[in-house]
Design an enzyme around this catalytic site. Structure first.
Site, mmCIF file in Angstrom:
data_model
loop_
_atom_site.group_PDB
_atom_site.id
_atom_site.type_symbol
_atom_site.label_atom_id
_atom_site.label_comp_id
_atom_site.label_asym_id
_atom_site.label_seq_id
_atom_site.Cartn_x
_atom_site.Cartn_y
_atom_site.Cartn_z
ATOM 1 N N GLU A 123 0.838 -1.194 0.000
ATOM 2 C CA GLU A 123 0.000 0.000 0.000
ATOM 3 C C GLU A 123 0.876 1.248 0.000
ATOM 4 O O GLU A 123 1.779 1.392 0.823
ATOM 5 C CB GLU A 123 -0.904 0.010 1.235
ATOM 6 C CG GLU A 123 -1.841 1.214 1.281
ATOM 7 C CD GLU A 123 -2.791 1.172 2.467
ATOM 8 O OE1 GLU A 123 -3.460 2.184 2.701
ATOM 9 O OE2 GLU A 123 -2.857 0.137 3.141
ATOM 10 N N ARG A 124 0.597 2.155 -0.942
ATOM 11 C CA ARG A 124 1.411 3.364 -1.103
ATOM 12 C C ARG A 124 2.885 3.023 -1.280
ATOM 13 O O ARG A 124 3.762 3.711 -0.772
ATOM 14 C CB ARG A 124 1.231 4.302 0.081
ATOM 15 C CG ARG A 124 -0.207 4.600 0.439
ATOM 16 C CD ARG A 124 -0.946 5.321 -0.664
ATOM 17 N NE ARG A 124 -2.345 5.542 -0.309
ATOM 18 C CZ ARG A 124 -3.291 5.890 -1.174
ATOM 19 N NH1 ARG A 124 -3.003 6.055 -2.449
ATOM 20 N NH2 ARG A 124 -4.526 6.086 -0.783
ATOM 21 N N ASN A 169 -2.981 -1.540 8.151
ATOM 22 C CA ASN A 169 -4.346 -1.987 7.867
ATOM 23 C C ASN A 169 -4.283 -3.515 7.766
ATOM 24 O O ASN A 169 -4.339 -4.095 6.691
ATOM 25 C CB ASN A 169 -4.866 -1.385 6.565
ATOM 26 C CG ASN A 169 -4.969 0.130 6.652
ATOM 27 O OD1 ASN A 169 -5.384 0.677 7.666
ATOM 28 N ND2 ASN A 169 -4.587 0.820 5.595
ATOM 29 N N GLU A 178 -10.351 5.331 10.036
ATOM 30 C CA GLU A 178 -10.589 5.019 8.619
ATOM 31 C C GLU A 178 -11.266 3.666 8.439
ATOM 32 O O GLU A 178 -10.943 2.892 7.550
ATOM 33 C CB GLU A 178 -9.272 5.073 7.839
ATOM 34 C CG GLU A 178 -8.609 6.419 7.869
ATOM 35 C CD GLU A 178 -7.335 6.478 7.064
ATOM 36 O OE1 GLU A 178 -7.103 7.517 6.420
ATOM 37 O OE2 GLU A 178 -6.576 5.495 7.065
ATOM 38 N N ASP A 181 -1.924 14.469 7.545
ATOM 39 C CA ASP A 181 -1.476 13.210 6.939
ATOM 40 C C ASP A 181 -0.329 13.433 5.958
ATOM 41 O O ASP A 181 -0.549 13.457 4.748
ATOM 42 C CB ASP A 181 -2.657 12.545 6.218
ATOM 43 C CG ASP A 181 -2.383 11.100 5.860
ATOM 44 O OD1 ASP A 181 -1.318 10.579 6.226
ATOM 45 O OD2 ASP A 181 -3.246 10.479 5.214
ATOM 46 N N GLU A 208 4.038 9.559 -0.108
ATOM 47 C CA GLU A 208 2.667 9.330 -0.562
ATOM 48 C C GLU A 208 2.035 10.571 -1.184
ATOM 49 O O GLU A 208 1.394 10.495 -2.225
ATOM 50 C CB GLU A 208 1.827 8.849 0.628
ATOM 51 C CG GLU A 208 0.362 8.645 0.329
ATOM 52 C CD GLU A 208 -0.408 8.243 1.570
ATOM 53 O OE1 GLU A 208 -1.645 8.173 1.491
ATOM 54 O OE2 GLU A 208 0.216 7.988 2.625
ATOM 55 N N GLU A 226 6.930 22.154 -2.748
ATOM 56 C CA GLU A 226 5.930 22.908 -1.994
ATOM 57 C C GLU A 226 5.399 24.061 -2.839
ATOM 58 O O GLU A 226 4.186 24.321 -2.857
ATOM 59 C CB GLU A 226 6.542 23.451 -0.703
ATOM 60 C CG GLU A 226 5.565 24.251 0.141
ATOM 61 C CD GLU A 226 6.182 24.743 1.441
ATOM 62 O OE1 GLU A 226 5.422 25.139 2.335
ATOM 63 O OE2 GLU A 226 7.431 24.724 1.558
#
Length: 847
Positions: free
Chosen positions: A181-182, A224, A305, A386, A414, A532
């Site tokens: 994941e990611r 997760n 989540e 996050d 991410e 940024e």
């Protein structure tokens, strides 16, 4: 090279020497190597070494390192003569058994610390434990790899005891990004098809990298968590992973699914206060420690989540964490319990102006500080949302004084370009770690809160989301490994400077050539400010697609979503009001001195203005610019900086091996093009929303562009792109069917005869591999394929949007006035060869 091919090459043993697999542990031969031989030890003595444990590993690493760097053959000897120059490696205990008097003179070492002394070819490496001895060995080899054989002595102790890595590896392929994941560097090195891989060679190689930068534990599976990680078969597999890590002093930890007693154990509950649930978890811990006696502990994500947790039964988060902690106490294990707790099903900015995900961590953990067991660490993301490009420090760090904490940093980018964009993160982490929270009006830098020093806690430290994969570059890009290296170095010593970490990584990874070091420093140190600037600035967060891949620009997705990453932008105003006076109250969660700074718009730093304040687009910044003009200018400045990365890197041609040179060049070229997509998307979106023009008349004004929809089309049709700002003039062209070849032609009557850079913006969707050909007066200029889903690790998208938008440039094309420009697009699968625009650029100009 595609990820699958990289894996096959690596596992077949045919990988090129400079494919990235050894990262900074290449042990490349230095120039004039033989001249160093007299200053090197001739024999290795390992004290009380046991095969499969770190002191034995240290001996093997010294053999490999000295041989590779200097071409000097050296071996581990059973006995050592007084005539030999010797490198002695061992623990304090083993050294004291050999020479008690000398051992008493050693400086004080804490767990994992080491003492290193080099004197006229003799080297002493003593660790407080075996792991410390290995760390000292890697430190010595790091110096040798940079040509440093000088005499010196050094005692080094880690700043914090917990220096862990969090993998987000899935048991099955699929999920948000393959089996990790990611993750952007290929499939999981741990799991496949629901079980632990049979070949764990890459796990051992990963352990070597982690040990070399002082990292001491890994959570191998996704936070997760899949409950099936706890089947007997997979517990046996976890033991094999632990075996692969053990020679490197890296312990294994396991992420748990809170509902596993019900999902896997057949119980009708997972209530943490029910004895049958507690007993079930105790059985799990007992069985794991039978297999893995040195297991580090657990990581748990609960009530966040959609994940299950103690609040399902109206229990506190402390109740949940303590249940696991007590099962670990007999074995000395610890639990990292994530503070990333919020309910995405109840967040609604329309119903509640004061709704704010940034408040969640403090709200959920308030009042629990003294209720956690001693072996519980609350794992806090560095910011309150996050992993954004700019966030204030999470206020929760100032609230937990009795409970140990770890800071969660994300190496895997991410929201920050997913390794397709070079973004060196150490400067950002340094700002976070150095930030003074002013708890009780006393100096309280985050790094001292994390380590435990500020509140006199024994436990504390670091958790880094790394997500390596089977790609030989580990993270998907050679340059991304600077972030893993920096994470380890800062977790050991957060006072190090970003530049010195980077320079050391460059010398070990690429070359000690002064120009190589200077160029990598210039690119890398400019990368975070540039990203940024061209993604999201003034504290507005990274304006990425929050609903899909978290990668490309989609400012509109930042509002009216259930994830709480909001900008509250309308036609006149923008920004979250997080003041106590009028807003969500988030500023008030900080200690009084910091709270007062953020509460007042005049004292809030401009780079966090829109995080804490809701203002008109015409609000003046301390620079004198308005918010909207700063947006326009910053996005142009950031993307302009990204353009400089390519020529800078090209200046190193011949100084970097071809494979890695081309790999990095490809990504920097892609980044330069995608930064323009970001620039135009964000600027166009806010121009349309505010109606305020750019004072410099750049936004929406691109004199070198020819829109694809303005070509004469055959087999192509105009397509309205959504979100609209992801296309120049809001439209692109796509083939009329999945089997129809499209042709777009136009006459170049507006240019003078000369040489031009031909830049073409197109969309590379993850639905097929279309091909495009471009011609000038029937002479083919070039051909390319839409296969970035293989070439780049970033999250794939099936849509014509800001995530798939990209650019290819053909430099120095000779074009006559009135020439015919033709592009032929051949669709593949469900990808209809989409095109956005073509720019006919005077050489050296970027539109």
């Amino acid at each position: 090279m595609r990820i699958s091919l990289l894996l096959v090459t690596a596992l077949s043993g045919l990988a090129a020497a400079e494919d990235g697999l050894n990262a900074w542990l290449r042990y490349a031969r230095i120039s004039d190597a033989k001249s160093y031989h007299k200053r090197l030890p001739s024999v290795i003595s390992t004290l009380n070494a046991t095969k499969g444990l770190p002191v034995h590993t240290a001996g093997e690493e010294l053999v490999a390192g000295i041989s590779g760097i200097f071409g000097k053959k050296i071996s581990v000897a059973k006995s050592v003569s007084s005539k030999d120059t010797t490198v002695t490696v061992g623990t304090v205990k083993a050294y004291a058994a050999k020479d008690a008097k000398a051992a008493k003179a050693l400086p004080e070492l804490i767990d994992d610390g080491f003492y290193l002394k080099v004197s006229r070819g003799n080297v002493l490496i003593i660790g407080s434990n075996e792991r410390g001895a290995l760390y000292g060995t890697f430190h010595y080899l790091k110096l040798l790899a940079q040509g440093n054989t000088s005499d010196f002595s050094l005692a080094s102790n880690p700043d914090a005891p917990v220096r862990w890595v969090n993998q987000w590896d899935n048991m099955q392929d699929g999920g948000t990004h393959g089996s990790v994941e990611r993750g952007y560097g290929g499939d999981s090195i741990f799991f496949w098809d629901g079980v632990i891989r049979s070949d764990l060679t890459r796990v051992s190689q990963y352990g070597r990298l982690l040990a070399s930068i002082g990292l001491n534990a890994v959570i191998a599976n996704n936070v997760n968590a899949n409950a099936s990680i706890l089947t007997p078969e997979n517990m046996d597999g976890l033991a094999r992973i632990a075996d692969a890590f053990r020679p490197w002093g890296v312990q294994l930890g396991v992420a748990l699914n809170f509902a596993a007693p019900q999902l896997l154990g057949g119980l009708d509950s997972f209530d943490p206060l029910e004895p049958k649930v507690v007993n079930w978890w105790q059985g799990i811990s007992d069985n794991l420690y039978k297999r893995i006696p040195d297991m580090a502990g657990y990581l748990v994500k609960a009530n966040s989540e959609g994940q299950p947790g103690p609040m399902t039964y109206n229990r506190t988060l402390a109740d949940g964490a303590n249940m696991f902690a007590r099962t670990l106490q007999p074995y000395g294990g610890i639990i990292l319990f994530r503070a990333f707790v919020y309910n995405h099903q109840t967040l609604n900015q329309d119903r509640d102006w004061k709704a704010d995900r940034a408040n969640a961590a403090v709200n959920y953990f308030d009042g629990l500080d003294e209720k956690f067991e001693d072996n519980v660490l609350v794992q806090i993301k560095y910011g309150a949302i996050d992993f954004q490009v700019r966030e204030p420090v999470s206020p929760l760090f100032s609230h937990l004084r009795k409970t140990g904490v770890t800071i969660e940093l994300q190496i895997t980018q991410e929201y920050l370009g997913q390794q397709a964009h070079l973004v060196y993160l150490a400067p950002m982490w340094k700002e976070i770690l150095d930030f003074d929270m002013r708890v009780d009006n006393k100096t309280s830098p985050v790094k001292d809160i994390v380590s435990g020093k500020r509140f006199n806690r024994k436990l504390g430290g670091y958790a880094g989301v790394v997500n390596v994969g089977t790609n030989t570059t580990w993270l998907g890009a050679h340059t991304a490994m600077s972030n893993l290296y920096a994470y380890g170095k800062l977790a050991w010593n957060p006072s190090l400077k970003s530049e010195e970490i980077l320079d050391e990584w460059t010398r070990l990874t690429f070359s000690s050539d002064r120009k190589v070091v200077d160029v990598l420093r210039k690119i890398s140190m400019a990368s975070w400010p540039a990203y940024e600037n061209y993604s999201g600035n003034l504290g507005i967060q990274t304006l990425t697609d929050i609903l899909l891949g978290h990668y490309g620009p989609n400012p509109a997705s930042q509002d009216n979503n259930p994830w709480g990453q909001w900008t509250r932008a309308d036609a006149d105003t923008i920004g979250m009001d997080r003041t106590v006076k009028n807003g969500t109250g988030n500023a008030g969660q900080y200690p009084p001195e910091v709270a007062a700074m953020y509460e007042n718009i005049e004292t809030t730093p401009d780079n966090l203005l829109l995080w804490f304040h809701h203002v008109p687009y015409t609000q003046k910044l301390k620079s004198g610019k308005t918010v909207i003009q700063h947006f326009y200018d910053a996005h142009y400045e950031g993307s302009a900086t990204a353009q400089t990365f390519v020529p800078l890197w090209k200046s190193l041609k011949g100084k970097i091996d071809k494979e890695r040179y081309e790999h990095v060049l490809f990504r920097l070229t892609y980044q330069a093009g995608h930064s323009l997509v970001w620039r135009d998307s964000v600027n166009q979106f806010y121009f349309n929303k505010s109606g305020i023009p750019d004072q410099k008349k750049r936004v929406g004004n691109h004199p070198y562009r020819i829109e694809a929809e303005d070509f004469t089309l055959k087999g192509y049709r105009t397509y309205k792109v959504s979100p609209f700002e992801a296309a120049s003039k809001f439209h692109a062209i796509v083939t009329t069917s999945n089997t129809t070849v499209g042709t777009a032609t136009t006459k170049l009557n507006h240019i003078k005869t000369g040489r031009y850079d031909l830049a073409i913006n197109y969309y590379d969707m993850a639905l097929g591999n279309s091909t495009w050909e471009v011609y000038v007066d029937n002479s083919r200029v070039g051909k390319w394929k839409g296969d970035l889903e293989y070439e780049l690790g970033r999250a794939p998208s099936p849509y014509v949007d800001g995530q798939t938008a990209t650019r290819i440039t053909f430099p120095g094309v000779k074009i006559k006035k009135g020439a015919e420009l033709k592009i032929v697009g051949t669709p593949d699968g469900l990808e209809p060869a989409p095109l956005d625009y073509v720019s006919i650029l005077p050489e050296g100009i970027v539109d």
